[in-house]
Scaffold this motif. Structure first.
Motif, mmCIF file in Angstrom:
data_model
loop_
_atom_site.group_PDB
_atom_site.id
_atom_site.type_symbol
_atom_site.label_atom_id
_atom_site.label_comp_id
_atom_site.label_asym_id
_atom_site.label_seq_id
_atom_site.Cartn_x
_atom_site.Cartn_y
_atom_site.Cartn_z
ATOM 1 N N GLY A 87 0.777 -1.235 0.000
ATOM 2 C CA GLY A 87 0.000 0.000 0.000
ATOM 3 C C GLY A 87 0.806 1.282 0.000
ATOM 4 N N VAL A 88 2.121 1.180 -0.026
ATOM 5 C CA VAL A 88 2.970 2.375 -0.094
ATOM 6 C C VAL A 88 3.195 2.661 -1.586
ATOM 7 C CG1 VAL A 88 5.137 3.456 0.601
ATOM 8 C CG2 VAL A 88 4.071 1.723 2.071
ATOM 9 N N LEU A 89 2.311 3.452 -2.179
ATOM 10 C CA LEU A 89 2.292 3.636 -3.629
ATOM 11 C C LEU A 89 3.333 4.628 -4.139
ATOM 12 C CD1 LEU A 89 -1.562 3.612 -4.233
ATOM 13 C CD2 LEU A 89 0.056 1.688 -4.234
ATOM 14 N N GLN A 90 3.874 5.447 -3.276
ATOM 15 C CA GLN A 90 4.930 6.397 -3.650
ATOM 16 C C GLN A 90 5.953 6.434 -2.542
ATOM 17 O OE1 GLN A 90 2.741 10.061 -4.007
ATOM 18 N NE2 GLN A 90 2.611 9.845 -6.223
ATOM 19 N N TYR A 130 16.617 5.965 -4.870
ATOM 20 C CA TYR A 130 15.592 5.564 -5.822
ATOM 21 C C TYR A 130 14.229 6.048 -5.353
ATOM 22 C CZ TYR A 130 14.934 1.491 -2.696
ATOM 23 O OH TYR A 130 14.736 0.678 -1.615
ATOM 24 N N THR A 131 13.358 6.286 -6.311
ATOM 25 C CA THR A 131 11.998 6.722 -6.043
ATOM 26 C C THR A 131 11.049 5.792 -6.770
ATOM 27 O OG1 THR A 131 11.927 8.225 -7.936
ATOM 28 C CG2 THR A 131 12.719 9.140 -5.855
ATOM 29 N N TRP A 132 9.807 5.719 -6.310
ATOM 30 C CA TRP A 132 8.820 4.902 -6.997
ATOM 31 C C TRP A 132 7.446 5.530 -6.924
ATOM 32 C CZ3 TRP A 132 10.644 3.534 -2.165
ATOM 33 C CH2 TRP A 132 9.695 3.354 -1.157
ATOM 34 N N THR A 184 6.389 2.564 -11.705
ATOM 35 C CA THR A 184 7.581 3.210 -12.244
ATOM 36 C C THR A 184 8.537 3.444 -11.090
ATOM 37 O OG1 THR A 184 6.332 4.331 -13.967
ATOM 38 C CG2 THR A 184 8.451 5.282 -13.405
ATOM 39 N N PHE A 185 9.809 3.151 -11.321
ATOM 40 C CA PHE A 185 10.805 3.546 -10.335
ATOM 41 C C PHE A 185 12.031 4.086 -11.045
ATOM 42 C CE2 PHE A 185 11.715 -0.961 -10.970
ATOM 43 C CZ PHE A 185 13.100 -1.056 -10.992
#
Length: 124
Positions: free
Chosen positions: A92-95, A105-107, A116-117
């Motif tokens: 549930g951690v979508l960003q 890194y980011t997602w 997308t990451f």
């Protein structure tokens, strides 16, 4: 149209993210599944510091950059980062964003099959 918007947003992420890193490696996965992808396109952006991987539709191919695209340290961490991102989205951690030994890194995703990451690293 959706793919064009997503592609433009990926480019914008790499171009506008403030980071001390000089290179951006983005993996975009659209309608893939846990078994892999059917199609993959690996490309280098015009400014030579942005690399983008598009993986679409379910299949059995591993979604990864072509050999030699990623610096060794990024390549060594790619699968772990990809798994961490998938796990975070599944929980549930979508960003989000996180650091690894040689960068950040980011997602962003809507589910584990559509995400997308981006990896930012100045590793050679």
């Amino acid at each position: 149209m959706k793919k064009v918007i997503i592609a433009l947003s990926i480019f914008a992420v790499c171009a506008t993210t403030e980071s001390k890193a000089s290179k951006c490696y983005t993996s975009h996965q659209d309608n893939t599944n846990r078994n892999g992808t059917c199609n993959e396109i690996d490309e280098r952006r015009p400014n030579d510091d942005d690399y983008v991987l598009f993986c679409t539709n379910p299949g059995s191919k591993v979604c990864k950059f072509s050999d030699g695209t990623l610096p060794k340290v990024v390549d060594a961490n790619f699968s772990n980062i990809q798994q961490t991102v998938t796990d975070q989205i599944a929980n549930g951690v979508l960003q989000g964003s996180a650091d690894f030994s040689d960068g950040t890194y980011t997602w962003d995703g809507i589910d584990v099959n559509n995400l997308t990451f981006s990896i930012f690293s100045d590793a050679k």
